[in-house]
Design a protein around this motif. Structure first.
Motif, mmCIF file in Angstrom:
data_model
loop_
_atom_site.group_PDB
_atom_site.id
_atom_site.type_symbol
_atom_site.label_atom_id
_atom_site.label_comp_id
_atom_site.label_asym_id
_atom_site.label_seq_id
_atom_site.Cartn_x
_atom_site.Cartn_y
_atom_site.Cartn_z
ATOM 1 N N UNK A 32 0.864 -1.168 0.000
ATOM 2 C CA UNK A 32 0.000 0.000 0.000
ATOM 3 C C UNK A 32 0.901 1.218 0.000
ATOM 4 N N UNK A 33 0.673 2.097 -0.930
ATOM 5 C CA UNK A 33 1.526 3.275 -1.054
ATOM 6 C C UNK A 33 1.310 4.257 0.089
ATOM 7 N N UNK A 34 2.383 4.885 0.536
ATOM 8 C CA UNK A 34 2.191 5.991 1.476
ATOM 9 C C UNK A 34 1.583 7.183 0.732
ATOM 10 N N UNK A 35 0.965 8.065 1.453
ATOM 11 C CA UNK A 35 0.444 9.307 0.884
ATOM 12 C C UNK A 35 0.988 10.457 1.716
ATOM 13 N N UNK A 36 1.008 11.634 1.110
ATOM 14 C CA UNK A 36 1.475 12.792 1.862
ATOM 15 C C UNK A 36 0.807 14.053 1.334
ATOM 16 N N UNK A 37 0.774 15.053 2.190
ATOM 17 C CA UNK A 37 0.295 16.372 1.793
ATOM 18 C C UNK A 37 1.331 17.397 2.220
ATOM 19 N N UNK A 38 1.437 18.429 1.417
ATOM 20 C CA UNK A 38 2.320 19.549 1.727
ATOM 21 C C UNK A 38 1.426 20.685 2.199
ATOM 22 N N UNK A 39 1.549 21.100 3.466
ATOM 23 C CA UNK A 39 0.670 22.151 3.987
ATOM 24 C C UNK A 39 0.733 23.428 3.149
ATOM 25 N N UNK A 40 -0.413 24.037 2.947
ATOM 26 C CA UNK A 40 -0.541 25.306 2.230
ATOM 27 C C UNK A 40 0.041 25.239 0.827
ATOM 28 N N UNK A 41 0.076 24.039 0.238
ATOM 29 C CA UNK A 41 0.619 23.882 -1.118
ATOM 30 C C UNK A 41 1.997 24.525 -1.263
ATOM 31 N N UNK A 42 2.860 24.315 -0.279
ATOM 32 C CA UNK A 42 4.206 24.887 -0.284
ATOM 33 C C UNK A 42 5.080 24.108 -1.261
ATOM 34 N N UNK A 43 5.012 24.467 -2.532
ATOM 35 C CA UNK A 43 5.776 23.755 -3.551
ATOM 36 C C UNK A 43 6.962 24.559 -4.074
ATOM 37 N N UNK A 44 7.242 25.703 -3.501
ATOM 38 C CA UNK A 44 8.377 26.521 -3.909
ATOM 39 C C UNK A 44 9.316 26.642 -2.710
ATOM 40 N N UNK A 45 10.380 25.824 -2.697
ATOM 41 C CA UNK A 45 11.251 25.718 -1.532
ATOM 42 C C UNK A 45 12.532 26.517 -1.722
ATOM 43 N N UNK A 46 12.971 27.137 -0.641
ATOM 44 C CA UNK A 46 14.280 27.800 -0.615
ATOM 45 C C UNK A 46 15.333 26.781 -0.216
ATOM 46 N N UNK A 47 16.573 27.071 -0.550
ATOM 47 C CA UNK A 47 17.661 26.194 -0.124
ATOM 48 C C UNK A 47 17.720 26.130 1.399
ATOM 49 N N UNK A 48 17.878 24.927 1.935
ATOM 50 C CA UNK A 48 17.988 24.716 3.364
ATOM 51 C C UNK A 48 16.681 24.837 4.128
#
Length: 166
Positions: free
Chosen positions: A45-61
């Motif tokens: 069974x695959x794990x699932x995940x969500x990224x809070x507030x659709x935070x798809x633009x990450x800074x380094x570190x």
């Protein structure tokens, strides 16, 4: 001109053949490679995940917290970041995979983005969560390092143009 691309669900799409070699007939078909864990041989069974507030633009570190759901404990969870690439002639230009630091507490797992552009060139990455058995989730795209070349600065004022990207 053969190509292969990793799909968000973990399958691999393969297409093309070699039109330069006259010994072989040109092929115009595609194939999909399905890893055994997706065909029920392990009943994974695959794990699932969500990224809070659709935070798809990450800074380094940057430390980003994901909400992870898995059938096993989150103590063995790993995260992989696979760079968006182009492939042709059996070569994948810019291919790279990162396994960033992850720490979990309950269903919340904190992922630390790569530290700088010397380690991880800026760009788009498929983020997979792998459970303690190595079964991957369906991926989500994240951008790491922003848009230093300002490729996202598209012209405005055109009603028939939808701006791509983040």
């Amino acid at each position: 001109h053969n190509e292969a691309i990793l799909l968000p669900d973990g399958r691999v799409l393969v297409s093309g053949s070699d039109p330069e070699d006259v010994r072989f007939v040109q092929e115009y078909r595609t194939e999909v490679f399905i890893p055994p864990y997706l065909m029920g041989t392990r009943n994974a069974t695959r794990p699932t995940f969500t990224i809070p507030s659709n935070n798809t633009d990450w800074s380094y570190g940057e430390a980003v917290t994901l909400n992870v759901q898995t059938n096993s404990t989150t103590s063995g969870v790993k995260v992989s970041l696979l760079g968006a690439v182009s492939s042709t002639h059996g070569n994948s230009m810019g291919q790279r995979t990162f396994f960033p630091a992850v720490s979990c507490s309950g269903c919340n797992c904190t992922v630390t983005a790569p530290p700088n552009s010397h380690i991880c060139p800026p760009g788009w990455f498929q983020l997979f969560v792998l459970d303690s058995f190595g079964t991957p989730s369906v991926s989500q795209w994240v951008r790491i390092g922003g848009d230093p070349a300002q490729l996202g600065n598209w012209p405005s004022g055109f009603s028939d143009f939808t701006i791509p990207g983040v």
